[in-house]
Enzyme design. Structure first.
Site, PDB file in Angstrom:
ATOM      1  N   GLY A  28       8.293   2.692  -2.145  1.00 10.95           N
ATOM      2  CA  GLY A  28       9.509   2.245  -1.483  1.00 10.95           C
ATOM      3  C   GLY A  28       9.505   2.507   0.013  1.00 10.95           C
ATOM      4  CB  ALA A  29      10.583   3.916   2.645  1.00 11.75           C
ATOM      5  N   GLY A  33       3.831  -3.252   6.529  1.00 11.78           N
ATOM      6  CA  GLY A  33       2.559  -3.007   5.834  1.00 11.78           C
ATOM      7  C   GLY A  33       2.652  -3.464   4.378  1.00 11.78           C
ATOM      8  CG  HIS A  34       5.145  -1.371   1.679  1.00 11.56           C
ATOM      9  ND1 HIS A  34       5.918  -0.588   2.491  1.00 11.56           N
ATOM     10  CD2 HIS A  34       4.409  -0.529   0.920  1.00 11.56           C
ATOM     11  CE1 HIS A  34       5.674   0.692   2.228  1.00 11.56           C
ATOM     12  NE2 HIS A  34       4.754   0.758   1.288  1.00 11.56           N
ATOM     13  CG  ASP A 147      -2.654   5.589   2.291  1.00 14.78           C
ATOM     14  OD1 ASP A 147      -2.511   6.630   2.955  1.00 14.78           O
ATOM     15  OD2 ASP A 147      -1.743   4.766   2.139  1.00 14.78           O
ATOM     16  CB  SER A 182       3.024   5.704   7.736  1.00 16.52           C
ATOM     17  OG  SER A 182       3.454   6.757   6.902  1.00 16.52           O
ATOM     18  CB  SER A 183       7.208   5.319   4.049  1.00 14.28           C
ATOM     19  OG  SER A 183       6.815   4.107   3.462  1.00 14.28           O
TER      20      SER A 183
HETATM   21  O1  PAF Z   1       0.187   4.636  -1.505  1.00 16.99           O
HETATM   22  C1  PAF Z   1       1.236   4.837  -2.155  1.00 16.99           C
HETATM   23  O2  PAF Z   1       2.332   4.390  -1.788  1.00 16.99           O
HETATM   24  C2  PAF Z   1       1.158   5.671  -3.425  1.00 16.99           C
HETATM   25  O3  PAF Z   1       0.217   6.683  -3.325  1.00 16.99           O
HETATM   26  C3  PAF Z   1       0.940   4.822  -4.690  1.00 16.99           C
HETATM   27  C4  PAF Z   1      -0.403   4.122  -4.660  1.00 16.99           C
HETATM   28  C5  PAF Z   1       2.052   3.804  -4.837  1.00 16.99           C
HETATM   29  C6  PAF Z   1       0.949   5.734  -5.928  1.00 16.99           C
HETATM   30  O4  PAF Z   1       2.151   6.419  -6.056  1.00 16.99           O
END
Ligand code: PAF
Length: 273
Positions: A28-29, A33-34, A147, A182-183
């Site tokens: 979430g947040a 990027g998402h 990551d 990044s959140s």
């Molecule tokens: O990268 C993230 O946001 C988390 O580590 C993930 C992959 C959703 C697992 O909780």
């Protein structure tokens, strides 16, 4: 967009979908990027599932689980506008029970870099990603290159457990000032954010050194350390794509990884060569 919180309900529903499923697991947040992961997934799949689950098992007792940003309403809107088909929004009890089977991260690769300072972190990440992949059973799952160690361990888990999903690595998205999204960036004050900009700048420095012919890992790391002297450096490493240390940078087979702490916020970044 459907919002489902029960894993069995979701699993049964997805069994009826005869389409390629792209899956983006998140905590979430949501930020750009998402959204980039969602956009990439939409290019390659007919049906998009996003999960939002702040996974407690990847936080140790002294970490920011309680403080971790939660923006449920805004996140739901963002997913809807991005054209997500299903938002999986489970509660902790939907995912975990008291007596749990769990996945352990590998003894070497799981306990270096971020795994060195956060020893149980990747056990939690792999356990939850394994569960989420089993629930959604996607054709492809999307993870950010920021990551890098998480991505590498998930790829390893999928390979070693013979799992039936393609892991897609997506380039890091940066703010206009260069800071990787990044959140956790919202924890930074203006002054801390200015300090944090040293991180992408240290990677630019490394990139320029390499362009000018410096390929020795030790020399590059030392120059980056000097540059980041004002920050608490957790690690700077130069590794190949299999996460082995390398004496010299090998073009197309190198990742330079850095993690620092600015106040109490851990910030990761890396450069893929
Ligand atoms: O990268 C993230 O946001 C988390 O580590 C993930 C992959 C959703 C697992 O909780």
């Amino acid at each position: 967009m459907k919002i489902i919180s029960n894993p069995i309900k979701l699993k049964n529903y997805l069994k009826t979908i005869d389409k390629t499923i792209g899956f983006i697991p998140t905590m979430g947040a949501l930020h750009e990027g998402h959204l980039t992961l969602i956009r990439e997934a939409k290019k390659e799949n007919d049906f998009i599932v996003v999960s939002i689950f702040v996974n407690p098992t990847q936080f140790s007792a002294d970490e920011d689980l309680d403080k971790y940003p939660r923006r449920d309403d805004a996140d739901k809107k963002i997913c809807e506008l991005a054209g997500v088909d299903i938002l999986f929004f489970p509660h902790v009890d939907d995912i975990y029970s008291e007596d749990e089977v769990s996945i352990s991260s590998p003894n070497i690769r799981g306990y270096v870099l971020e795994g060195f300072t956060r020893p149980s972190h990747f056990n939690g990440v792999l356990t939850v990603v394994n569960k989420l992949l089993n629930i959604v059973n996607p054709s492809r799952a999307y993870f950010g290159k920021k990551d890098a160690q998480q991505l590498n361990l998930i790829e390893l888990m999928v390979k070693q457990l013979f799992m039936n999903v393609e892991i897609v690595a997506v380039n890091t998205v940066r703010d206009v000032d260069g800071l990787a999204l990044s959140s956790r960036n919202i924890y930074l004050s203006k002054e801390q954010r200015n300090k944090a900009l040293l991180i992408p700048n240290s990677l630019n420095l490394a990139s320029n050194l390499i362009k000018n012919g410096e390929l020795n890992s030790k020399n590059i790391i030392q120059k980056m350390r000097d540059f980041l002297d004002d920050l608490e450096i957790l690690y700077i490493e130069i590794l190949d794509r299999e996460f082995n240390q390398i004496k010299n940078v090998k073009l197309k087979d190198t990742i330079i990884l850095v993690e620092v702490k600015v106040a109490n916020t851990r910030l990761l970044d890396n450069l893929w060569l």
